[in-house]
Design a protein around this motif. Structure first.
Motif, PDB file in Angstrom:
ATOM      1  N   THR A 183       0.919  -1.355   0.303  1.00  0.00           N
ATOM      2  CA  THR A 183      -0.116  -0.324  -0.058  1.00  0.00           C
ATOM      3  C   THR A 183       0.994   0.933   0.097  1.00  0.00           C
ATOM      4  OG1 THR A 183      -1.926  -1.118   0.861  1.00  0.00           O
ATOM      5  CG2 THR A 183      -1.578   1.558   1.805  1.00  0.00           C
TER       6      THR A 183
ATOM      7  N   GLN B  63      -7.935  -0.057  -1.084  1.00  0.00           N
ATOM      8  CA  GLN B  63      -8.460  -1.431  -0.421  1.00  0.00           C
ATOM      9  C   GLN B  63      -9.157  -1.598  -0.121  1.00  0.00           C
ATOM     10  OE1 GLN B  63      -4.535  -2.062   1.607  1.00  0.00           O
ATOM     11  NE2 GLN B  63      -5.459  -3.998   2.467  1.00  0.00           N
TER      12      GLN B  63
ATOM     13  N   ASP C  56      -5.469  -1.355  -4.907  1.00  0.00           N
ATOM     14  CA  ASP C  56      -5.002  -2.160  -3.631  1.00  0.00           C
ATOM     15  C   ASP C  56      -6.049  -3.204  -3.425  1.00  0.00           C
ATOM     16  OD1 ASP C  56      -2.900  -2.430  -2.070  1.00  0.00           O
ATOM     17  OD2 ASP C  56      -3.456  -0.795  -0.809  1.00  0.00           O
ATOM     18  N   GLU C  57      -5.473  -4.182  -3.482  1.00  0.00           N
ATOM     19  CA  GLU C  57      -6.481  -5.688  -2.855  1.00  0.00           C
ATOM     20  C   GLU C  57      -8.380  -5.231  -3.901  1.00  0.00           C
ATOM     21  OE1 GLU C  57      -5.889  -7.043   0.172  1.00  0.00           O
ATOM     22  OE2 GLU C  57      -4.095  -5.962   0.937  1.00  0.00           O
TER      23      GLU C  57
HETATM   24 MG   LIG Z   1      -1.850  -2.664   1.945  1.00  0.00          MG
END
Ligand SMILES: [Mg+2]
Ligand SMILES: Nc1ncnc2c1ncn2[C@@H]1O[C@H](COP(=O)(O)OP(=O)(O)OP(=O)(O)O)[C@@H](O)[C@H]1O
Lengths: 409, 228
Positions: B47, B92, B168-169
């Motif tokens: 991140t 995220q 992010d993810e």
């Molecule tokens: Mg992260």
């Protein structure tokens, strides 16, 4: 980049109703604050306006002209000639609504039982009618018919004190222009009632010509009194009249009666104090809640910036939201003020507490006075306070993106 | 030409007395049109790296060039402009604007970029359909499941055709079928429009789609795998 104004406004509007309870409380605070400022100011202005108009009506007028020494020694030796052609021209200008000249000297009035000190006032009743209370206050008998009418008009309370009544004779004693004590009997042809007992006790009105003859003063007078259209705005007029009567003292009502004159300043002080009180109350409520509302959404405001919104637009976003809220509140507050003033436009009767008010020199009917500047000031105070309160936390929000809150759940 | 270029990139977080080296001397070049996946254990700095590239956070030292511009010294307003023009971001956690519907959330960025009303409405609806949200366009985020919100966030990131998408993810909250749809969409964009993708993930399925895999540990690149 295009200003997404509509989108920002949409977000602002929806944000307001997200926490509708808080929004309603803020609306209430704003509107009550504005209402309180406007309403109280209108009443206070009305009260003072009433007091001043009462005094002006009570032989004060807006401007008085007399001999320079008259105010120190209001006796017959300080009389003036009747206005010459130049001064008469000046007094007949359209700005002056009415003027008259009077005799005004100390005298003693006696019935067969009692004596009292009074002010003997010689008037021209036709001209006087536009300037003072007398013509509208006669409750028994009639007003003097002309400047050489033979009778005397006194107040109800004075008649009571002298244990006399309409139709009876009294004697007036004064000094003539040679300092000789003179006396003359007059029949009471009229009785007046005034708002204040002191007024009823203060005067004995006779015809001006009769007074001049009685006091051996030829056609001299004690004072000239006039009213214009606005008692607050006399400077220019004073200068103009003074120019046409250089040897005389030309002064405004608030100089003649400094106590009443000071009421204007006292009221401005009261209004200021009142606005500060409301301002402080609002500050605690409004400022905290607005600041909280911005603070709570720091993360969302940061998100807008993370998505590419310019920091300046973050401010704009917050500003739009507060301005909508403030305008709604102001609208409600002004409406409330209007709704609460219109029904009492024609005066509210305070006679229940009237005795106390009379002592303070007021009549028992109160007329609210709404001035545009008071409304503007109330609105301005709230707008400025509200914008400052939300802009300061918004500035902080625009300067700092809470990266952790956004990217690390 | 590189889309992203990092030199001796360091990021140190101060946690009380303790200095956490979230990124330590990272050197990284990503080709324009690349499809890169960052992976590694939790706390390895994925991140942090994406935030640096997106200009959300400033490095403690080192240089970053994105879309041909040095961003490590840029001002806040310039960074915002860069993100708006060149970058799409998927966080995220989904980070939607709660008072806007799914469609409005997607349109929002397009509108800031100056896209006309008709065009952006059309685009938003098309993209929402592509990520499988047909019929849910007018729901607010609170009325959508986590996976659905994530898809709205993806739609928002790609609606205006950015040069570089940082995600992010992006599939953390999606079932594997939806995750696959999303990845295919990314691959399609990558091939048709040469959009550069930098993703981070723990998910093997996603790593299979990437042409390059970068493994991070303790803020350092420990593996750089070419999958082509
Ligand atoms: Mg992260
Ligand atoms: N604001 C901060 N203050 C202190 N330390 C931080 C801060 N932000 C991140 N860190 C630390 O930096 C390191 C890298 O964090 P980062 O969020 O980049 O990890 P990650 O690889 O994304 O992990 P995850 O897979 O759990 O998302 C971690 O050790 C984290 O604790």
């Amino acid at each position: 980049m295009q200003t997404p104004f509509l989108m920002l406004s949409t977000i602002a509007w929806r944000n307001l109703w997200r926490n509708y309870r808080r929004t309603l409380i803020m609306l209430l605070a704003i509107s009550v604050g504005v209402w309180a400022m406007i309403w109280m100011t209108a009443l206070m202005r009305g009260m003072v306006d009433q007091m001043i108009k009462g005094s002006i009506n009570n032989l004060l007028g807006h401007i008085q002209i007399h001999a320079p020494a008259y105010r120190d020694d209001p006796s017959i030796v300080n009389s003036i000639e009747p206005p010459g052609p130049e001064l008469t021209d000046s007094l007949n200008r359209p700005l002056i609504k009415a003027w008259t000249s009077r005799i005004r000297v100390p005298a003693v009035i006696s019935s067969e039982r009692e004596s009292r000190g009074v002010t003997l006032v010689g008037i021209d009743p036709a001209a006087e009618a536009a300037l003072s209370f007398l013509s509208e206050s006669i409750t028994q008998g009639s007003n003097l018919a002309s400047a050489d009418a033979p009778g005397v008009v006194i107040g109800r309370k004075l008649a009571e004190r002298l244990e006399t009544r309409l139709g009876k004779r009294i004697v007036l004693v004064s000094q003539d222009s040679d300092n000789t004590v003179v006396d003359r009997g007059f029949r009471i042809t009229g009785i007046f009632e005034a708002e204040l007992q002191t007024t009823e006790l203060a005067y004995a009105f006779v015809g001006r010509d009769r007074a001049q003859e009685f006091l051996n003063m030829a056609d001299q007078v004690s004072e000239i009194s006039l009213i214009s259209d606005d008692y607050r705005n006399l400077t220019h007029l004073l200068e103009n009249i003074q120019a046409t009567a250089p040897d005389l003292e030309v002064i405004s009502w608030d100089q003649v009666d400094p106590y009443t004159g000071s009421m204007l300043a006292v009221m401005d002080g009261f209004i200021l104090v009142w606005i500060i009180v409301v301002f402080l109350a609002l500050s605690f409520g409004l400022v905290n809640t607005l600041a909280m509302a911005v603070f709570e959404r720091k993360r969302e405001l940061g998100l807008l910036q993370a998505l590419g919104m310019q920091p300046g637009y973050i401010l704009l976003q917050v500003l739009i939201e507060s301005v909508i809220l403030l305008l709604l509140g102001l609208l409600a507050g002004n409406l409330l003020a209007w709704l609460s003033i219109v029904p009492i436009q024609d005066g509210i009767d305070l006679s229940a507490i009237g005795e106390g008010l009379e002592l303070a020199g007021m009549s028992s009917i109160l007329y609210p006075v709404v001035e545009f500047s008071d409304i503007a000031r109330a609105n301005l105070v709230v707008i400025v306070l509200g914008i400052l309160a939300s802009l300061l936390p918004a500035l902080r929000a625009a300067r700092h993106v809470p990266v952790d809150a956004i990217t690390r759940p | 030409m590189y889309s992203v270029s990092c030199r001796r990139l360091c990021k140190t977080f101060q946690q009380g007395e303790l200095a956490v080296h979230a990124l330590a001397d990272v050197d990284l070049d990503i080709d324009a049109g690349g499809f890169v996946c960052l992976f590694g254990p939790s706390g390895s700095g994925k991140t942090t790296l994406l935030n640096m590239i997106g200009g959300l956070d400033t490095p403690s030292s080192g240089e970053i060039t994105v879309a041909g511009q040095r961003i490590d010294q840029m001002k806040r307003a310039e960074l915002a402009r860069l993100r708006l023009k060149h970058l799409g971001f998927v966080f995220q956690s989904y980070n939607l604007i709660p008072v806007l519907s799914a469609r409005e959330n997607v349109e929002f960025v397009a509108q800031m970029q100056g896209m006309g009303a008709q065009q952006r409405k059309h685009k938003a609806l098309t993209i929402l359909a592509e990520v499988g949200l047909q019929g849910l366009e007018d729901r607010r985020p609170a009325e959508l499941s986590g996976g659905q919100q994530q898809r709205v966030a993806v739609a928002r990131a790609i609606v205006s055709g950015p040069e570089l998408v940082l995600a992010d993810e992006p599939t953390a909250n999606l079932d594997s079928a939806t995750a696959e749809i999303l990845m295919k969409l990314f691959v399609q964009l990558n091939q048709q429009h040469q959009t550069t993708f930098v993703l981070s993930t723990h998910d093997n399925l996603i790593m299979n789609y990437a042409r390059r895999l970068i493994k991070l540990r303790d803020g350092r690149i420990v593996e750089d795998i070419d999958q082509t």
